[in-house]
Design a protein around this motif. Structure first.
Motif, short mmCIF file in Angstrom:
data_model
loop_
_atom_site.label_atom_id
_atom_site.label_comp_id
_atom_site.label_asym_id
_atom_site.label_seq_id
_atom_site.Cartn_x
_atom_site.Cartn_y
_atom_site.Cartn_z
N LEU A 213 0.83 -1.20 0.00
CA LEU A 213 0.00 0.00 0.00
C LEU A 213 0.86 1.25 0.00
CD1 LEU A 213 -2.81 1.25 0.16
CD2 LEU A 213 -2.70 1.04 2.64
N THR A 214 1.93 1.24 0.81
CA THR A 214 2.84 2.39 0.84
C THR A 214 3.49 2.61 -0.52
OG1 THR A 214 3.29 1.95 3.18
CG2 THR A 214 4.83 3.36 2.02
N VAL A 228 -3.60 2.95 -10.59
CA VAL A 228 -3.00 1.90 -9.75
C VAL A 228 -4.07 1.29 -8.87
CG1 VAL A 228 -1.31 1.44 -7.94
CG2 VAL A 228 -0.75 3.01 -9.79
N ARG A 229 -4.09 -0.03 -8.78
CA ARG A 229 -5.01 -0.74 -7.91
C ARG A 229 -4.21 -1.76 -7.11
NH1 ARG A 229 -7.20 2.93 -9.47
NH2 ARG A 229 -9.25 3.17 -10.45
N ILE A 230 -4.59 -1.94 -5.85
CA ILE A 230 -3.91 -2.88 -4.96
C ILE A 230 -4.74 -4.16 -4.88
CG2 ILE A 230 -3.10 -3.26 -2.60
CD1 ILE A 230 -2.80 -0.28 -2.31
N ARG A 240 -9.58 -4.01 4.05
CA ARG A 240 -10.48 -2.86 4.04
C ARG A 240 -9.74 -1.59 3.63
NH1 ARG A 240 -12.80 -2.59 9.87
NH2 ARG A 240 -13.56 -0.62 9.03
N LEU A 241 -8.52 -1.43 4.13
CA LEU A 241 -7.72 -0.27 3.76
C LEU A 241 -7.40 -0.29 2.27
CD1 LEU A 241 -6.27 2.25 4.78
CD2 LEU A 241 -4.27 0.82 5.26
N SER A 242 -7.09 -1.48 1.73
CA SER A 242 -6.80 -1.59 0.31
C SER A 242 -8.04 -1.23 -0.52
CB SER A 242 -6.33 -3.01 -0.01
OG SER A 242 -5.15 -3.33 0.70
N MET A 248 -10.75 5.25 -3.43
CA MET A 248 -10.32 6.65 -3.44
C MET A 248 -9.64 7.00 -4.77
SD MET A 248 -7.52 8.52 -0.98
CE MET A 248 -6.21 7.55 -1.74
N THR A 249 -8.73 6.12 -5.24
CA THR A 249 -8.05 6.42 -6.49
C THR A 249 -9.03 6.40 -7.66
OG1 THR A 249 -7.44 4.06 -6.64
CG2 THR A 249 -5.82 5.58 -5.71
#
Length: 483
Positions: A213-214, A228-230, A240-242, A248-249
């Motif tokens: 993520l960083t 970009v997608r994680i 959940r953060l991903s 958001m992106t």
């Protein structure tokens, strides 16, 4: 003094998250291991001392050892050769003197032993030391004195009781406890080292998704690449953060695309009136520079064109300012307003713009919660569209029934293939491109109605024309005024 803990806290916060997590795991395990080791040592020490006390209380001095102890007082040996047996045995006199078994170490007599010898207490259990300084555990009790020669104690031979002390050195317990302490210390050290290694491994393994993520965030910040997608794995907090980052992106990418499209569309819409305005102004400047006067009729038409273009530019800039506001922010607070009164005011303005048209209105009372100025502008825009597309001498029908505002014109109508696009910014049907306007009016209307909790729809009207329907939640009577 207080600055040192603050410096430690700052230095801890400056460490990488992986190091802090490993350090916290190591510290937690070290504290737990230390607590368990200390508790184990204390419990073992208490258990060993309890067992020693129990063995002393349950054991009695051998008959021969007591007799030998008394004999040493009657016939002192020429050489003292004390032994180091399993237990030290001595007979205590009421005066505090002691007759020691020849094979025992002499133990210092304590007041508790004298109390037993005097008959004050029946037995006692306490610590003492030998003459060589060895710490011992002593148990003194009264035994039957009739089988012994008690002349050495200067007591009544007919007395049935004498005080006998049986003691054992504590070195055997201390040695075991010291070995246990060394063993626990070694195990604690190994446990802490293992915890440090395990904490570092856990930190590296657990923070891999955070590293990804960083890296993605740094890549977006460096390249502004919002595609970009994680990869999302599992349902934990990192997943959940991903998902939140991906959402958001995606939202930022959509917002940037819309912004670019808005700028492109605005530039395209501004180019036409600006070009026309520039041409007209150049004609006026060239006329003044060359001295060739423009005929009065042409000059009046030219000035009227300039004024119309300036008005169109002002309207377009106003619409762009309206659309530039965030959706959640309005010009003012929401208020309870009378929709029928706003519709009546908008009708008055529409009659001025279409004096050749006939307007029919049937407005029932309806009160809604909305921003008054924005809602009035939305109704005016809908009526302006009806005026714009109505044929000369046509009729515009307006009705408000139970929160449903209907505006119907008798113009050419909207083709079915164009209906999905009517609320898009800058979109205008081919038949409307020759008419004045920016293509932003219905987009502003849709946003205003949605902010008020309502909905708007456009469709063909029976018999031809277009029918616009605005539905807003509200009530037929105003709510009671709050004190």
């Amino acid at each position: 003094m207080s600055s040192q803990p603050q410096n430690h806290r700052r230095s801890f916060r400056t460490l990488p998250l992986r190091s802090r997590l490993a350090l916290l795991v190591t510290t937690a395990v070290a504290v737990a291991v230390a607590a368990v080791s200390v508790a184990a040592w204390l419990l073992t020490s208490a258990q060993l001392h309890n067992e020693l006390d129990t063995s002393l209380e349950n054991s009695s001095a051998p008959f021969g050892s007591v007799r030998q102890a008394l004999d040493t007082c009657l016939n002192p040996p020429s050489e003292s050769t004390p032994g180091a047996g399993f237990a030290y045995i001595q007979v205590v006199a009421p005066s505090g003197e002691a007759c020691v078994d020849p094979y025992s170490q002499p133990v210092k007599v304590q007041q508790e032993d004298i109390d037993v010898a005097n008959g004050t207490t029946s037995e006692t259990l306490h610590n003492s030391t030998t003459e060589q300084g060895v710490e011992v555990r002593v148990h003194t009790e009264l035994i039957d004195a009739r089988p012994f020669d008690v002349r050495a104690l200067n007591v009544d031979p007919r007395s049935p009781l004498i005080a006998v002390s049986v003691s054992r050195p504590l070195t055997e317990i201390d040695t075991s406890l010291n070995r246990l302490a060394l063993l626990l210390t070694a195990l604690a050290g190994i446990g802490v080292l293992g915890a440090g290694a395990a904490g570092l491994w856990i930190a590296r393994t657990g923070l891999k998704p955070v590293d990804r993520l960083t890296g993605a965030v740094e890549h977006v910040a460096r390249t502004e690449d919002l595609t970009v997608r994680i990869p999302v794995e599992g349902e934990d907090e990192i997943a959940r953060l991903s998902r939140s980052f991906n959402s958001m992106t995606a939202a930022l990418a959509t917002s940037r695309d819309r912004q670019a499209q808005l700028i492109a569309d605005a530039g395209h819409e501004l180019r036409t009136p600006l070009t026309s305005l520039r041409t007209n102004i150049e004609l006026l400047v060239r006329s003044d520079a060359t001295g060739r006067a423009i005929p009065p009729a042409d000059r009046a038409a030219l000035m009227a064109s300039v004024k119309a273009q300036m008005t169109e530019l002002a309207a377009l800039i106003g619409d762009l300012q309206e659309l530039s506001r965030p959706d959640a922010v309005g010009h003012g607070p929401l208020k309870v307003v009378a929709l029928h009164e706003i519709a009546e005011t908008a009708l008055d303005r529409a009659r001025l713009r279409g004096p050749e048209l006939t307007f029919t209105a049937e407005l029932e009372p309806w009160y809604v919660r909305a921003e008054p100025a924005a809602l009035e502008r939305a109704v005016v825009n809908v009526l302006d569209n009806a005026v714009k597309f109505s044929p000369p001498g046509g009729t515009v029908e307006v009705a408000l029934r139970r929160g449903e505002l209907t505006v119907r014109d008798h113009g050419p109508g909207i083709p079915a293939e164009d209906l999905p696009h009517v609320f898009e910014r800058f979109w205008r049907s081919p038949s409307a491109r020759a008419l004045p306007g920016s293509g932003l009016g219905l987009s502003i209307v849709a946003r205003t109605v949605q902010q008020a909790g309502g909905e708007i729809a456009l469709g063909p009207a029976p018999g031809g024309g277009t029918r616009a329907v605005i539905r807003l939640p509200g009530a037929a009577t105003p709510p009671p005024a709050t004190p």
